[in-house]
Scaffold this active site. Structure first.
Site, short mmCIF file in Angstrom:
data_model
loop_
_atom_site.label_atom_id
_atom_site.label_comp_id
_atom_site.label_asym_id
_atom_site.label_seq_id
_atom_site.Cartn_x
_atom_site.Cartn_y
_atom_site.Cartn_z
N ASP A 311 0.88 -1.16 0.00
CA ASP A 311 0.00 0.00 0.00
C ASP A 311 0.92 1.22 0.00
O ASP A 311 2.07 1.16 0.42
CB ASP A 311 -0.92 0.00 1.23
CG ASP A 311 -2.19 0.81 1.00
OD1 ASP A 311 -2.20 1.65 0.08
OD2 ASP A 311 -3.16 0.61 1.75
N CYS A 312 0.41 2.33 -0.47
CA CYS A 312 1.29 3.45 -0.80
C CYS A 312 2.02 3.98 0.42
O CYS A 312 1.40 4.38 1.41
CB CYS A 312 0.50 4.54 -1.50
SG CYS A 312 -0.08 4.00 -3.12
#
Length: 788
Positions: A311-312
């Site tokens: 996830d970012c």
């Protein structure tokens, strides 16, 4: 041409001939170099392996389409320097101009339509919008597996069309298959609900729709899907606790029978191309740095054919927010050696070189990671040259927002709308009888609210007011300035309701109340919405129908118990055509068939249950009530699977299940030696053979209504013996069928005792539960004894 041959040739040439020949040779070499590196001054190639424009690329193995994916990947990785390899560990890959590889942005989204979230995709004058389907929680309420896949197929077609004109990527980080564990979670709207089987069916169906190549080749991808957020991720921000610091303490039992099944189905059944690890820690370890969860389960056990992405900024989070490692180089090494292949962000681009130099990471680990990334791009055709000359090259702007696609969006919304209350069959309204309709509420004339989050620009909107106005004359009052409804504007709303033949009140939530990074504190209608509904109901001249637009459930006990509110519908976030679908249901053009994919709890539930408690199972000793219909036995506002129809039906067994199933064991198995009297369950690995443990259940469904065709959702539940703290009821299967008026249809369920009559024990191991299992289909019940 070998260098020795060139030297021999040059030595035999006369000086008058040699100089012009040498000049021509040098010019030819320079021309090839310029062709191969036409972007050496910073201009990226338009697409990879442009063998027409760069003839030198044709001789490179990674551009040779006749070779297998693995062979092409090995060739490409072997041509890269360490610095170039590191560029392919991050989502904004810079490309390699000398090899004719363009920049590539991995991050695109397609949760319920092509989205503008993420830098990989945008809309323009060429393609100004894409079909926006209902939010996932609404589509899940249809319980229609074929619909899940059909939506995915449309989304991938529109994505490919946009890719061909240079405004979209090929890697879409969707779907979200987390379990909707707590009703306050702001992102529950993105998920298929609280049930592991429903979430698994949705996951594999939508992934197949997105990915499946039109020629059926499993090694090719139409687009690459990504199942997220792995794993046990379902808290964003609640009372000061955020997802970046939250440690989800999860039992092995809950992990195996609740949180993991949708991800396993993504990989094993859907052949998904990617899995995204989450921000949170699980039992003290960051998901993106957990070797057992990433490499051990996703890669080794489930055999992921694709890449694992963070996830970012998750790698940055595990270092800077969670302080899990002492140095950024350690964080980079930990994530890559744990099985992470791609960083959404820049952290690995900044710190991987130093991790290698410092001896924390071998270059071979980087090779392994980028090989998974390259293999995915190979399967997508990214390295096959001009996309307009490939399998999907015919797709373009004409294939986005087609009439067929937009009608599917309307159909999906109609199938997902849930009729929760309908006293005295008040609905459907008749346009011939309802000459005037008051349409009131903060969500009565909304547009963007209907498409939820992770949205794109839709083809067009039909608001609820517009949809209802197509059937009859309407008057409109917002009643509140917004969904927060700090002060209800009652006078105009009451006047409209008192003058109309009927009233529709449309209230609920939007992204200002529930969203990514925003969990709810309570389950009540915001502000003075309840006051608005109550006062309108008192003033209304005719029947009142309440429409709830929301992702999560709401405690609307006041409306459920108010006889003057004749009907209640939940519409989720119904997408671009939501208003038309709502009107179709209310005026009887469509028979509702949606069922709730999650439990609607009373406010008293969340008053005593902290969102941070991950336990699914109840704990009577502490008063903890448990979660979801599988484990919670307390009071509900509405229950999982609730949903009414305009038609009436019943079920009749045509082929009943057997009365007992015998599990084959070895002769010296202790359970067999004691005739099973001391055995309550058997490890699935101890069963000699799973053959002959399957049976079918055939069911006749009759629609008694003479007017309405019925779309019937048929559930098959099982209640296992009370061992290993098993669910008191869980879903084994569901089917969506069309039953014409005054007709009947046959439904068939296949049950495998080896899988379907098993439970997960306290250690996370799957066991076949011995004893009496009860199957439920509607009001029908059938007992099966599982014996040795």
């Amino acid at each position: 041409m070998s260098s020795n041959y060139m030297a021999a040739t040059v030595s035999t040439l006369a000086p008058a001939v040699f100089l012009p020949w040498l000049i021509c040779l040098i010019l030819a070499a320079l021309l090839q170099l310029v062709t191969l590196s036409s972007t050496a001054v910073g201009q990226s190639p338009v697409f990879a392996c442009d063998t027409d424009g760069s003839r030198g690329l044709a001789g490179m193995g990674f551009c040779n389409r006749s070779l297998g994916v693995a062979e092409r990947v090995v060739d490409l990785v072997g041509r890269l320097s360490l610095a170039e390899k590191i560029e392919f560990l991050v989502s904004g890959a810079n490309g390699v101009s000398r090899l004719g590889i363009p920049k590539y942005e991995w991050w695109s989204e397609a949760l319920h339509g092509v989205s503008y979230v993420g830098p990989g995709t945008h809309f323009s004058g060429v393609v100004p919008g894409a079909t926006s389907f209902p939010q996932v929680i609404t589509t899940a309420a249809s319980f229609n597996s074929s619909l899940f896949e059909a939506i995915g197929k449309v989304v991938s077609t529109e994505a490919r069309a946009m890719y061909n004109v240079g405004i979209a990527g090929l890697t879409f980080w969707s779907p979200n298959v987390n379990i909707f564990r707590d009703p306050r979670w702001g992102r529950g709207q993105e998920t298929p609900g609280e049930d592991p089987l429903l979430a698994s069916r949705y996951a594999s169906g939508y992934v197949r729709g997105l990915q499946r190549s039109q020629d059926g080749d499993p090694n090719k991808l139409k687009v690459a899907a990504c199942c997220k957020h792995y794993t046990a991720y379902d808290l964003d921000y609640w009372k000061g606790v955020d997802r970046f610091h939250f440690n989800a303490v999860v039992t092995q039992q809950d992990m195996e029978d609740t949180f993991q099944p949708p991800f396993k189905s993504c990989v094993v059944d859907g052949n998904v191309a990617s899995v995204m690890c989450s921000y949170n820690q699980i039992n003290g370890k960051p998901s993106c740095g957990d070797h057992d969860l990433l490499y051990g389960v996703v890669r080794a056990k489930w055999k992921l054919n694709g890449y694992i992405v963070s996830d970012c900024d998750s790698v940055d989070v595990l270092y800077n927010s969670q302080h899990y490692t002492k140095t950024p180089e350690q964080a980079a090494a930990l994530s890559i050696t744990s099985g992470l292949d791609l960083d959404c962000g820049s952290f690995l681009g900044q710190h991987t070189q130093a991790a290698v130099t410092g001896g924390l990471l071998n270059e071979s680990s980087i090779d392994n990671a980028i090989s998974h990334n390259f293999a995915t791009l190979m399967r997508l055709g990214f390295f096959d040259g001009n996309p307009t000359k490939q399998q999907y090259g015919h797709l373009g702007p004409k294939d986005v927002c087609t009439a067929e696609h937009q009608e599917l969006a309307r159909e999906a919304a109609r199938q997902g709308i849930v009729l929760l209350k309908n006293n005295d069959h008040t609905l459907p309204f008749s346009a011939a009888q309802i000459k005037s309709l008051a349409v009131i509420g903060p969500n009565a004339n909304v547009t963007k609210t209907m498409i939820g989050n992770y949205e794109g620009t839709p083809c067009k909107y039909t608001t609820p007011l517009q949809g209802l106005s197509a059937y009859t004359s309407t008057s409109y009052e917002a009643g509140c300035p917004d969904v927060a409804c700090g002060t209800a504007q009652l006078d105009g709303a009451k006047a409209a309701a008192s003058a109309a033949d009927a009233t529709i009140v449309i209230v609920g939530l939007d992204q200002s109340i529930e969203a990514e990074g925003r969990d709810r504190i309570d389950l009540l209608l915001p502000g003075q919405q309840q006051l608005l509904v109550t006062e309108i109901t008192k003033a209304s001249k005719g029947p009142v129908a309440l429409v709830i637009m929301s992702g999560g459930g709401i405690d609307i006990s006041f409306a459920k118990n108010d006889d003057k509110i004749s009907s209640i519908l939940w519409v989720g976030y119904p997408g671009q055509a939501g208003g038309a679908a709502i009107a179709d249901i209310i005026f009887g053009s469509y028979n509702p068939s949606g069922k709730l994919p999650m439990t609607w709890y009373p406010q008293s539930y969340v008053d005593k249950v902290p969102m941070t408690n991950m336990n699914m199972r109840a704990d009577p000793s502490s008063g903890y009530p448990g979660r979801s219909y599988r484990f919670y036995k307390g009071e509900t506002v509405y229950s999982f699977g609730d949903g009414l129809s305009y038609s009436s039906s019943d079920h009749q067994l045509v082929q009943a299940p057997p009365k007992f199933v015998s599990i084959p064991l070895s002769k010296n198995h202790p359970c067999r030696a004691s005739s099973g009297t001391n055995c309550r369950s058997i490890d699935a690995l101890e069963v000699i053979s799973s053959q002959n443990l399957a049976f079918e259940v055939h069911l006749k469904v009759r629609n008694y209504n003479a007017t309405f065709d019925g779309r019937e959702t048929v559930f098959l539940f099982s209640s296992p013996p009370s061992i290993h703290n098993s669910p008191h009821k869980h879903l084994l299967g569901f089917e969506k069928i069309l039953v014409p008026a005054n007709s009947e249809a046959l439904v068939k369920f296949k049950v495998n005792a080896f899988e379907d009559l098993s439970v997960v024990d306290e250690s996370g191991n799957r066991k076949i539960a011995l004893g009496m299992h009860q199957l439920h289909i509607g009001k029908l019940k059938h007992s099966i004894a599982v014996l040795v």
